[in-house]
Design an enzyme around this catalytic site. Structure first.
Site, short mmCIF file in Angstrom:
data_model
loop_
_atom_site.label_atom_id
_atom_site.label_comp_id
_atom_site.label_asym_id
_atom_site.label_seq_id
_atom_site.Cartn_x
_atom_site.Cartn_y
_atom_site.Cartn_z
N ASN A 1 -9.59 -44.30 26.66
CA ASN A 1 -9.20 -44.99 27.98
C ASN A 1 -8.25 -44.34 28.99
O ASN A 1 -8.06 -44.78 30.01
CB ASN A 1 -8.43 -46.35 27.25
CG ASN A 1 -7.20 -45.88 26.63
OD1 ASN A 1 -6.96 -44.48 26.01
ND2 ASN A 1 -6.17 -46.71 26.24
N GLY B 1 -5.11 -43.57 19.14
CA GLY B 1 -6.34 -44.42 18.84
C GLY B 1 -6.09 -45.62 18.18
O GLY B 1 -5.01 -46.04 18.26
N ASN C 1 -7.02 -48.69 12.71
CA ASN C 1 -7.81 -48.40 11.48
C ASN C 1 -8.16 -46.87 11.14
O ASN C 1 -7.98 -46.23 10.29
CB ASN C 1 -8.94 -49.08 11.55
CG ASN C 1 -8.65 -50.61 11.08
OD1 ASN C 1 -7.50 -50.85 10.52
ND2 ASN C 1 -9.74 -51.60 11.35
N GLU D 1 -0.19 -42.58 17.73
CA GLU D 1 0.09 -43.69 18.80
C GLU D 1 -1.21 -44.61 18.40
O GLU D 1 -2.14 -44.22 18.89
CB GLU D 1 -0.17 -42.99 20.06
CG GLU D 1 1.00 -42.05 20.41
CD GLU D 1 2.25 -42.38 20.45
OE1 GLU D 1 2.32 -43.53 20.65
OE2 GLU D 1 3.35 -41.80 20.72
N CYS E 1 -3.28 -49.45 25.78
CA CYS E 1 -2.67 -49.93 24.55
C CYS E 1 -1.24 -50.58 24.99
O CYS E 1 -0.77 -51.46 23.90
CB CYS E 1 -2.40 -48.56 23.89
SG CYS E 1 -1.45 -47.37 24.75
N GLU F 1 6.05 -39.48 22.09
CA GLU F 1 5.49 -38.63 23.18
C GLU F 1 6.29 -38.65 24.53
O GLU F 1 6.89 -39.73 24.95
CB GLU F 1 4.11 -38.89 23.20
CG GLU F 1 3.45 -38.69 22.22
CD GLU F 1 1.75 -38.72 22.19
OE1 GLU F 1 1.34 -39.69 22.94
OE2 GLU F 1 1.22 -37.87 21.59
N1 NAD Z 1 -0.51 -46.23 21.09
C1 NAD Z 1 -0.87 -45.49 22.10
O1 NAD Z 1 -0.52 -44.83 23.01
C2 NAD Z 1 -2.61 -45.78 22.38
C3 NAD Z 1 -3.01 -45.05 23.29
C4 NAD Z 1 -4.37 -45.27 23.86
C5 NAD Z 1 -5.17 -46.11 22.93
N2 NAD Z 1 -4.49 -46.80 21.77
C6 NAD Z 1 -5.44 -47.32 20.92
O2 NAD Z 1 -6.49 -46.90 20.87
C7 NAD Z 1 -7.50 -48.04 20.48
C8 NAD Z 1 -8.71 -47.75 21.45
O3 NAD Z 1 -9.42 -46.71 21.33
P1 NAD Z 1 -10.72 -46.53 20.43
O4 NAD Z 1 -11.11 -47.97 19.86
O5 NAD Z 1 -11.82 -45.92 21.06
O6 NAD Z 1 -9.99 -46.11 19.19
P2 NAD Z 1 -10.62 -45.03 17.93
O7 NAD Z 1 -9.62 -45.02 16.87
O8 NAD Z 1 -12.08 -45.70 17.57
O9 NAD Z 1 -10.96 -43.87 18.59
C9 NAD Z 1 -9.83 -42.63 18.91
C10 NAD Z 1 -10.18 -41.40 18.69
O10 NAD Z 1 -10.43 -41.20 17.32
C11 NAD Z 1 -11.85 -40.58 16.97
N3 NAD Z 1 -12.17 -40.94 15.53
C12 NAD Z 1 -12.83 -42.31 15.70
N4 NAD Z 1 -12.93 -42.13 14.18
C13 NAD Z 1 -12.65 -40.84 13.49
C14 NAD Z 1 -12.77 -40.28 12.31
N5 NAD Z 1 -13.16 -40.90 11.40
N6 NAD Z 1 -12.11 -39.03 12.36
C15 NAD Z 1 -11.65 -38.40 13.52
N7 NAD Z 1 -11.59 -38.93 14.42
C16 NAD Z 1 -11.92 -40.25 14.67
C17 NAD Z 1 -12.83 -40.91 18.15
O11 NAD Z 1 -13.54 -40.12 18.58
C18 NAD Z 1 -11.65 -40.91 19.52
O12 NAD Z 1 -11.55 -39.53 19.62
C19 NAD Z 1 -6.82 -49.20 20.87
O13 NAD Z 1 -6.47 -49.83 19.65
C20 NAD Z 1 -5.51 -48.61 21.67
O14 NAD Z 1 -4.33 -49.61 21.59
C21 NAD Z 1 -3.19 -46.49 21.63
O1 SSN Z 2 -3.42 -46.70 26.52
C1 SSN Z 2 -2.33 -46.02 26.27
C2 SSN Z 2 -1.47 -45.21 26.96
C3 SSN Z 2 -1.15 -45.58 28.56
C4 SSN Z 2 -0.03 -44.97 28.90
O2 SSN Z 2 0.57 -43.79 28.74
O3 SSN Z 2 0.53 -45.82 29.63
#
Ligand code: NAD
Ligand code: SSN
Length: 533
Positions: free
Chosen positions: A200, A278, A281, A300, A334, A509
């Site tokens: 994202n 990410g 889960n 995060e 997020c 961060e």
């Molecule tokens: N807290 C934050 O700063 C923040 C920022 C951006 C996104 N997010 C969260 O991320 C999610 C959206 O992204 P998504 O659904 O693509 O997340 P995701 O967890 O599916 O993927 C995130 C990353 O993890 C990798 N990944 C997935 N399975 C893996 C495994 N088994 N081993 C190692 N790496 C693996 C993916 O390839 C990707 O690079 C939302 O829940 C969002 O809130 C959080």
């Molecule tokens: O999606 C998460 C990060 C977005 C942000 O840093 O504002």
């Protein structure tokens, strides 16, 4: 350095890309190429000033890393193929870890001033390549080009910030309990870091981690999402041109080997830290995997932000802040507002004005002028949004605007949506939608809305709109979230700590705290010093 200088420097230092362009010659070596969704390929290089920034290669030890298997990357707006990327397995990723481990032995000995200089040089190159990087972000992620440019500036701000923090990683002088002893602390880089990032924010989620890691003296192996690898690769190339030593910034790309690569990054003993952004889960899985090697972790994870509007703020201001918070990245952020709680006395007016604003959005391909909402990232994202809207309607929610797929524009588009009369039992209350749906709930009292806001198991961002200073403090202190925006829809800033509580993870961060995630504190005690202070 002007873009032409970047190109010249790249050409001189890097030579031709190891992996040829995706013009058919690679077709037989592309995993899943039999199910190619692409109607036409996009010539990305023709859209860039610095053609070399688009590379279909992993980066290991400063070089393009050849591979015999590749995966395809698609533009979410058109489903056209953008390019291919190496589909690396754990054995190949081992080479990246080895390179990062070897580079760490010398990089850890550089002074913080040298590292700050590298970060500033990298920042300058990133900003001079802002247009090109933004084009790549829009192509692979779909967000409108203006937002993509904003993301590049946001990404670069972390390099600037951590360039400033590098020389300030101070230790302490500690009065001890033992007479005659003196103690100090020093901070040392943790070592090689595994960096796993989502699609994202293809640039900012990487630099927020990597700039801090470099400032601390660590080396990194970055695994970007397979949907958005090219921005990560371009950033690594710019780091090389900036003079960051080979092996310090490695990028591994993978799709079919995701699980084994993830496990490798979490279990390899040479990696001392994993920083992940990410879903919750996947975060839980990586945390479990990392336990065998007792790694330092920063996670995060997902959010489900409440946006609370009290009746003492002008409704127009509240709506403007809600739109900014809710619809950034088509709601795929997020920290996006996911549950909008509005006091009953201004509820009708707020909903009406919000629907009017959202109804005026221009939705389309992010590369087109004036578009302020692009596509969602993939089919699963559109399905989830559709499911959330249907569920809200089933429970009495009324769609004021949107509420359906924009198939006339493209497969991954969904009209920005406002739903009123949403009930607390709907799915949106429990799960982040990660899409352009504003569900507006009604509340009557401060105590009620605080309880509703805190009912979720995640705690990343939250927002309060009020001009009552006492209420602002009271509510902010009670919200079980890592970040609270008061009278603003945007809390993201390189200078402030970003991170969550509960199932949104741990670690911070950006800010003065961000570098600490990449440092170990060492206590050194001197005995027999003698006389007191
Ligand atoms: N807290 C934050 O700063 C923040 C920022 C951006 C996104 N997010 C969260 O991320 C999610 C959206 O992204 P998504 O659904 O693509 O997340 P995701 O967890 O599916 O993927 C995130 C990353 O993890 C990798 N990944 C997935 N399975 C893996 C495994 N088994 N081993 C190692 N790496 C693996 C993916 O390839 C990707 O690079 C939302 O829940 C969002 O809130 C959080
Ligand atoms: O999606 C998460 C990060 C977005 C942000 O840093 O504002």
């Amino acid at each position: 350095m002007p873009v032409r200088r970047v190109i010249t420097a790249l050409t001189a230092r890097l030579g031709k890309p190891a992996v040829p362009n995706h013009n058919g010659r690679l077709a037989s070596r592309i995993s899943g190429s039999g199910q190619c969704r692409s109607l036409s390929n996009i010539n990305v290089k023709d859209k860039l000033s610095a053609r070399y920034l688009f590379r279909e290669a992993a980066i290991i030890d400063g070089k393009d890393f050849p591979s015999t298997t590749h995966f395809q990357v698609f533009d979410p707006a058109t489903q056209a193929q953008i390019g291919v990327c190496p589909d690396l397995n754990a054995r190949q990723v081992d080479e990246a870890i080895a390179a990062a481990h070897a580079a760490f032995q010398s990089f850890r000995r550089t002074t913080p001033f040298e590292r700050a200089k590298l970060l500033r040089e990298w920042r300058d190159l990133v900003m001079e390549s802002q247009e090109d990087l933004a084009t790549m972000i829009t192509l692979e992620n779909g967000k409108p080009i203006a937002e993509a440019k904003g993301e590049v500036a946001y990404a670069a701000s972390f390099m600037d910030w951590f360039a400033g923090e590098a020389p300030r990683a101070y230790g302490d002088v500690i009065p001890t309990s033992v007479a005659g002893n003196r103690a100090i602390t020093i901070k040392q880089p943790v070592g090689v870091c595994g960096i796993i990032t989502p699609w994202n924010f293809p640039a900012a989620m990487i630099t927020r981690k990597v700039a801090a890691a470099i400032a601390a003296g660590c080396t990194v192996v970055i695994k970007p999402d397979a949907e958005t690898p090219y921005t990560a690769i371009a950033l690594a190339k710019l780091a090389k041109i900036a003079g960051v030593p080979d092996g310090v910034v490695n990028v591994v790309t993978t799709k079919s080997f995701l699980k084994e690569v993830g496990e490798k990054l979490c279990t390899d003993e040479r990696i001392k830290k994993v920083s992940f952004t990410g879903s919750t889960n996947v975060g839980k899985l990586l945390m479990a995997q990392s336990s065998s090697t007792v790694k330092k972790l920063s996670f995060e994870l997902g959010g489900n932000a409440p946006f609370i509007v009290f009746p003492d703020v002008p409704v127009t201001e509240a709506v403007t802040a809600a739109v900014t918070s809710k619809f950034r990245g088509a709601g795929q952020t997020c920290v996006c507002a996911n549950r909008i709680f509005v006091h009953e006395s201004i509820y009708d007016e707020f909903c009406e004005l919000l629907a009017e604003k959202v109804g005026g959005f221009k939705i389309g391909n992010g590369l087109e002028d004036g578009v302020n909402q692009g596509p969602l990232i993939h089919d699963r994202a559109v399905d989830k949004v559709e499911g959330h809207v249907q569920d809200a309607v089933k429970h009495g929610g009324k769609v004021l605007v949107g509420g359906k797929r924009a198939t006339d524009i493209g497969k991954h588009f969904y009209y920005p949506t406002v739903i009123r009369d949403a009930k607390p039992r709907i799915r949106i209350m429990q799960e982040e939608t990660f899409g352009p749906v504003a569900a507006v709930f009604k509340f009557a009292s401060e105590a009620e809305v605080v309880a509703l806001a805190n009912v979720v198991d995640v705690g990343l961002a939250s927002y309060v709109m009020t001009n009552d200073i006492n209420r602002a403090f009271r509510v902010a202190e009670q919200l079980e979230f890592g970040m609270v925006g008061v009278n603003t829809g945007i809390v993201s800033d390189c200078a402030t700590p970003f991170g969550g509580v509960k199932f949104s993870g741990f670690g911070r961060e950006g800010s003065k705290y961000g570098i600490e995630e990449y440092l170990n504190v060492k206590a050194i005690t001197f005995g027999g010093v003698g006389a007191p202070y």
